[in-house]
Design a protein around this motif. Structure first.
Motif, short mmCIF file in Angstrom:
data_model
loop_
_atom_site.label_atom_id
_atom_site.label_comp_id
_atom_site.label_asym_id
_atom_site.label_seq_id
_atom_site.Cartn_x
_atom_site.Cartn_y
_atom_site.Cartn_z
N LEU A 70 0.84 -1.20 0.00
CA LEU A 70 0.00 0.00 0.00
C LEU A 70 0.87 1.25 0.00
CD1 LEU A 70 -2.91 1.16 0.27
CD2 LEU A 70 -2.55 1.16 2.74
N PHE A 71 0.53 2.23 -0.86
CA PHE A 71 1.20 3.53 -0.91
C PHE A 71 0.14 4.63 -0.93
CE2 PHE A 71 4.21 0.64 -2.90
CZ PHE A 71 5.45 1.03 -2.40
N THR A 72 0.53 5.81 -0.47
CA THR A 72 -0.33 7.00 -0.59
C THR A 72 0.53 8.13 -1.15
OG1 THR A 72 -1.64 6.36 1.34
CG2 THR A 72 -1.83 8.64 0.60
N THR A 73 0.08 8.74 -2.27
CA THR A 73 0.80 9.87 -2.86
C THR A 73 0.05 11.17 -2.56
OG1 THR A 73 -0.32 9.45 -4.97
CG2 THR A 73 1.91 8.56 -4.70
N THR A 74 0.82 12.23 -2.40
CA THR A 74 0.26 13.54 -2.06
C THR A 74 0.74 14.56 -3.07
OG1 THR A 74 0.29 12.98 0.30
CG2 THR A 74 0.09 15.30 -0.25
N TYR A 75 -0.22 15.40 -3.56
CA TYR A 75 0.08 16.42 -4.55
C TYR A 75 -0.43 17.74 -3.97
CZ TYR A 75 -0.17 12.01 -7.16
OH TYR A 75 -0.02 10.72 -7.57
N ALA A 76 0.50 18.67 -3.65
CA ALA A 76 0.12 19.86 -2.88
C ALA A 76 0.39 21.17 -3.63
CB ALA A 76 0.86 19.88 -1.55
N HIS A 77 -0.17 22.28 -3.08
CA HIS A 77 -0.04 23.66 -3.60
C HIS A 77 -0.75 23.81 -4.95
CE1 HIS A 77 2.69 24.07 -0.31
NE2 HIS A 77 3.63 23.33 -0.85
#
Length: 433
Positions: free
Chosen positions: A369-376
């Protein structure tokens, strides 16, 4: 609690439906967002209650300080009252002594009066003697002398009598003056003592009144302290309830993340099966038009086209200060497409503190399991619960949140995303920039 229980039931039901039919019910698409909002609201309530608890603690401390100050004043008043009581006792003893002296003086006065009466009687006897022998004056006595010797004897006798009379009169006058002086002194002394006693009694009354008022104030402060402690206990109980509710909400949040992870795993299996059917062995990579990034072969691809500006690890980020940078930054113009770095399911879309606008995607890759985050970000092209493919646009690059210029901040977390981001890893171990 009833609301949360109902939502939990719906979430579990949706999970079973997803596992059995590999479908995402529209009704549960916003579940994770709702849980995040509820969690934020709950944290705000806990913070508010904790602030109230600190205020009550400060009020109790202030109350206790006031009580201690008044108790010290009471102790001082007690010492002053004891000292005043001692002074009153001394004055009363002096008054008692003065009364005894007055009594002695009165006895002396009675004796003096008796002496005066005796002297008066002596003078009266002499007067009667002179009267009974006729009106013979001292001059007649002297002129009746038969010889010079007889004259001298008579003169000596007359002088003695006259001296005796003068002495009697002088002693009588002195005794009377002495009597008046002694009596006046004692009366004045007694008056002074009585005045001093009255003054001390007035002081004693004032001190006792102050002591009474101080005790009353202490009683009021003790009552206020009891009230404050009761309010603090209620706040503590409310805070404990919020903590317990927060634990329950966190557990539901993690369950929802696991549900989305299972959906991602199912979608990954579906995608793998589909790829096997139409796999083209000659294509190692493909290029999209416009500002879309090159989609790499394999499980991962870069999230946006642009210039790599900051890596993973500790760094100085200008006005924000020095901190641990838990991702990588890719700079480009605002609106540049941001794509999913791998196949997965969108688990969060919205705003999050310093992240600004952010999208999170949950992935299941080769059983991990992975979680990716895309911010701003400047905008979104997806929603919670949507299945996305590697390279599919999910958002637009921006400058929201704590940002020093247009870019996308990209993170990879092994497992579920958590608030401390303790499971963040270097994205360059998975993608190429």
């Amino acid at each position: 609690m009833k609301k949360l229980t109902t939502r939990s039931f719906k979430t579990i039901a949706a999970t079973f439906a997803l596992v059995l039919f590999v479908q995402i019910p529209a009704a549960s698409a916003a579940t994770l967002d709702e849980l995040k909002k509820e969690r934020s609201q709950l944290e705000a309530e806990k913070k508010s209650i904790n602030k109230s608890l600190e205020q009550k603690t400060n009020e109790i401390q202030t109350n206790q300080n006031r009580q201690q100050k008044i108790i010290s004043q009471l102790e001082q008043l007690g010492a002053e009252i004891n000292e005043t009581n001692h002074k009153i006792a001394v004055v009363e003893l002096d008054i008692e002594i003065a009364n005894e002296e007055i009594s002695i003086l009165e006895n002396e006065i009675a004796e003096l009066k008796e002496k005066i009466e005796q002297r008066n009687e002596l003078l009266r006897e002499r007067a009667r003697a002179i009267q009974s022998s006729g009106t013979v004056s001292y001059l007649d006595v002297l002129l009746g002398a038969n010889s010079f010797v007889d004259f001298i004897d008579r003169f000596s006798a007359v002088s003695t009598l006259m001296d005796a009379d003068r002495q009697i009169m002088r002693e009588q006058k002195e005794d009377q003056e002495k009597l008046e002086v002694q009596k006046l002194e004692l009366v004045k002394k007694k008056e002074n003592l009585e005045a001093n006693k009255a003054k001390l009694k007035s002081l004693m009354a004032s001190l006792n009144q102050q002591k009474k008022e101080k005790k009353k104030l202490v009683a009021e402060l003790e009552k206020e302290e009891a009230k404050l402690r009761s309010e603090k206990t209620e706040l503590k109980a409310e805070y404990d309830d919020k903590v317990e509710l927060s634990k329950e909400l966190e557990e539901k949040f993690l369950k929802e993340q696991r549900r989305l992870a299972e959906v991602a795993r199912q979608k990954a299996l579906e995608a793998a099966a589909a790829k096997k059917k139409k796999q083209n062995s000659s294509s190692n990579s493909s290029v999209s038009s416009g500002n879309l990034p090159v989609v790499s072969a394999g499980n991962w691809t870069r999230p946006a086209a642009g210039r790599f500006t900051s890596g993973f690890g500790r760094r100085d980020i200008g006005p924000i200060g020095s901190k641990n940078h838990l991702g990588v930054d890719i700079a480009n113009s605002i609106g540049t497409p941001v794509v999913a770095a791998a196949d997965g399911v969108v688990s969060y879309v919205g705003s999050m503190n310093g992240y600004g606008n952010v999208v999170m995607v949950t992935h299941s890759i080769e059983g991990q399991l992975f979680t990716t985050t895309y911010a701003h970000l400047s905008g979104f092209n997806t929603s919670v619960g949507a299945s996305v493919s590697k390279g599919q646009q999910i958002a637009r690059l921006g400058n929201s949140g704590n940002s020093t210029g247009p870019h996308v901040h990209f993170e990879i977390h092994v497992g579920e995303w958590n608030g401390s981001r303790s499971n963040a890893v270097n994205p360059l171990n998975y993608i190429s920039l």
